[in-house]
Motif scaffolding. Structure first.
Motif, PDB file in Angstrom:
ATOM      1  N   ALA A 243     -18.928 -14.771  45.807  1.00 19.79           N
ATOM      2  CA  ALA A 243     -20.244 -15.290  45.442  1.00 19.79           C
ATOM      3  C   ALA A 243     -20.502 -14.997  43.973  1.00 19.79           C
ATOM      4  N   PRO A 244     -21.169 -15.889  43.252  1.00 23.93           N
ATOM      5  CA  PRO A 244     -21.547 -15.584  41.875  1.00 23.93           C
ATOM      6  C   PRO A 244     -22.511 -14.414  41.859  1.00 23.93           C
ATOM      7  N   ASP A 245     -22.473 -13.633  40.781  1.00 27.45           N
ATOM      8  CA  ASP A 245     -23.377 -12.485  40.722  1.00 27.45           C
ATOM      9  C   ASP A 245     -24.755 -12.923  40.222  1.00 27.45           C
ATOM     10  N   TYR A 246     -25.680 -11.974  40.211  1.00 28.67           N
ATOM     11  CA  TYR A 246     -27.073 -12.260  39.855  1.00 28.67           C
ATOM     12  C   TYR A 246     -27.171 -12.886  38.466  1.00 28.67           C
ATOM     13  N   ALA A 247     -26.462 -12.309  37.503  1.00 25.35           N
ATOM     14  CA  ALA A 247     -26.548 -12.794  36.121  1.00 25.35           C
ATOM     15  C   ALA A 247     -26.027 -14.222  35.997  1.00 25.35           C
ATOM     16  N   GLU A 248     -24.980 -14.540  36.739  1.00 19.75           N
ATOM     17  CA  GLU A 248     -24.428 -15.898  36.682  1.00 19.75           C
ATOM     18  C   GLU A 248     -25.422 -16.919  37.216  1.00 19.75           C
ATOM     19  N   VAL A 249     -26.078 -16.590  38.304  1.00 20.61           N
ATOM     20  CA  VAL A 249     -27.071 -17.515  38.855  1.00 20.61           C
ATOM     21  C   VAL A 249     -28.279 -17.614  37.930  1.00 20.61           C
ATOM     22  N   GLN A 250     -28.697 -16.484  37.400  1.00 21.25           N
ATOM     23  CA  GLN A 250     -29.846 -16.469  36.482  1.00 21.25           C
ATOM     24  C   GLN A 250     -29.562 -17.328  35.252  1.00 21.25           C
ATOM     25  N   ALA A 251     -28.323 -17.321  34.794  1.00 19.73           N
ATOM     26  CA  ALA A 251     -27.964 -18.082  33.602  1.00 19.73           C
ATOM     27  C   ALA A 251     -28.091 -19.582  33.809  1.00 19.73           C
ATOM     28  N   LEU A 252     -27.959 -20.029  35.053  1.00 20.85           N
ATOM     29  CA  LEU A 252     -28.096 -21.459  35.325  1.00 20.85           C
ATOM     30  C   LEU A 252     -29.489 -21.966  34.994  1.00 20.85           C
TER      31      LEU A 252
END
Length: 259
Positions: A243-252
């Protein structure tokens, strides 16, 4: 009919078909685009289910437009699944097409739901008259909802191509011989819905298919992965998969277009 000359139309190549993944929200679309997909579609089931609404019931016009406005400036080409156009009046469907094009959509998918051929062809003609540069993918549900009659499929697709459709879509069709026959029968790109039980993506390309859609598959698999994760944790197991981590999703969210 002269081929539509747009960047999106140019992705529909013989021998190198467009693999179109279908997103249901901003994060899923941007995550797919980051993996190098030049074009992303929407899935009407995913959009409807995420909003708690039924699919195929003309209930998601506003969520669909809202999502198109979010994704239209996302740096990738966008094709919108608009069910049957969310209405029966050709002028109203043309108005929807204008809104989607203004939001940045490059294409629209409109399905006949096995309704009468004439009214659906009239919708296609109205959309092409209103927004000539919008790629209209005309879907027939002869295999999805009907009995898969090949003659009826050809009759419907011919009417839609004559009305101005830039591509034709036959979800539920997986027979290689019939796929190949449609490829040779129609000059416009043929779109097939990928099925894990049907031909592979490379095999569909070899048959001459120029667009392969994933439909609601990614959304349904995402739901399945969420359930598997919750059940694994409840059972004391380490969750499977990644799963993508929190920062990766936030960056979207930093790439979000106009809401």
């Amino acid at each position: 009919m002269m081929p539509l000359a747009t960047p999106f139309a140019a992705l529909h190549l013989a021998g190198a078909p467009l693999l179109l993944p279908n997103a249901w929200d901003h994060a899923s679309a941007l995550a797919l685009a980051r993996q190098g997909f030049a074009a992303v579609g929407t899935t009407s089931l995913g959009v409807a289910a995420a909003a708690g609404l039924p699919d195929g019931a003309a209930a998601t016009r506003e969520p669909t437009i809202r999502l198109a406005r979010q994704l239209g400036g996302g740096g990738f080409l966008l094709s919108v699944d608009a069910e049957d156009g969310f209405g029966q009046d050709p002028d109203e469907v043309a108005g929807l097409a204008r809104e989607l094009a203004d939001a940045g959509a490059a294409g629209i998918n409109i399905e006949d739901g096995l309704g009468p051929v004439g009214p659906h062809a009239a919708k296609i003609a109205a959309v092409k008259a209103a927004v000539p540069g919008l790629f209209v993918n005309a879907r027939t549900d002869t295999y999805w909802l009907g009995d898969g009659g090949h003659a009826e499929t050809c009759r419907r697709l011919d009417a839609y191509v004559q009305a101005g459709a830039d591509g034709v879509f036959v979800p539920g069709l997986s027979d290689p011989r019939r796929i190949a026959d449609l490829v040779t029968t129609f000059d416009v790109p043929l779109n097939i819905l990928y099925s894990p039980l049907g031909p592979t993506f490379p095999q569909l390309g070899d048959l001459g298919v120029r667009r392969v859609s994933l439909g609601s598959l990614l959304y349904r698999r995402a739901l399945g992965a969420a359930l598997d994760t919750a059940l694994d944790i409840r059972a004391g197991r380490t969750p499977r998969g990644g799963a993508p981590d929190y920062a990766e999703v936030q960056a979207l969210s930093a790439q979000r277009g106009d809401a």
